[in-house]
Design an enzyme around this catalytic site. Sequence first.
Site, PDB file in Angstrom:
ATOM      1  N   ASP A 113      -2.040  -6.403 -13.334  1.00 17.73           N
ATOM      2  CA  ASP A 113      -0.526  -6.108 -13.602  1.00 17.73           C
ATOM      3  C   ASP A 113      -0.595  -4.494 -13.634  1.00 17.73           C
ATOM      4  OD1 ASP A 113       0.963  -8.371 -14.212  1.00 17.73           O
ATOM      5  OD2 ASP A 113      -0.105  -8.364 -16.500  1.00 17.73           O
ATOM      6  N   ASP A 139       5.894 -11.036 -11.137  1.00 21.26           N
ATOM      7  CA  ASP A 139       6.289 -11.353 -12.340  1.00 21.26           C
ATOM      8  C   ASP A 139       8.253 -10.859 -12.242  1.00 21.26           C
ATOM      9  OD1 ASP A 139       3.711 -11.582 -14.244  1.00 21.26           O
ATOM     10  OD2 ASP A 139       3.654  -9.478 -14.288  1.00 21.26           O
TER      11      ASP A 139
END
Length: 169
Positions: A113, A139
């Site tokens: 991330d 995401d």
Amino acid sequence: MKLFFSIVLLVITLDQFTKKLALTFLRDGVQSITIIADLFSLTYAENRGVAFGLEFAPPTVLLLLTGVITIMVLAYVIWSKNRTTLFLLPFALITGGGIGNMIDRVMYGKVVDFIYFDLYQGHIFGRWVSLWPIFNIADSAITIGACMLMIFHNKLFPAESPTGTTDVR
């Protein structure tokens, strides 16, 4: 179906390319690059869990679960007769995002991330919280696809009225 698979491939490509950049420039180096002070930064993080870093199952179970869900979505889209862009786009975003994060789980044992919006960090009811998690392109694609399904649900899945009834208002 060409549109569906093109979008899936685009999401996977963008996701993996940006994660590779994050691994190259953020992981071993600066860890974080501020884009807009006190609001937006590129910040490296590793997520072994699911959304918001929640860890409810071992990595192998998460990988299998993601794989099963992805296969189910693919099967549903393939067997559906609906080929409109409005139908294909959300499912393509969800599928591409799911595959992008699955690639990370297979290659690294975790999801990379790097996108961070610093909306709020501080204490709420005496407990320190960071309001928004660090996330990635996959995401984002999954979230946008899911939101599209909710927003356009009635257009995508019109309710069939039983025969012989009328809608009187």
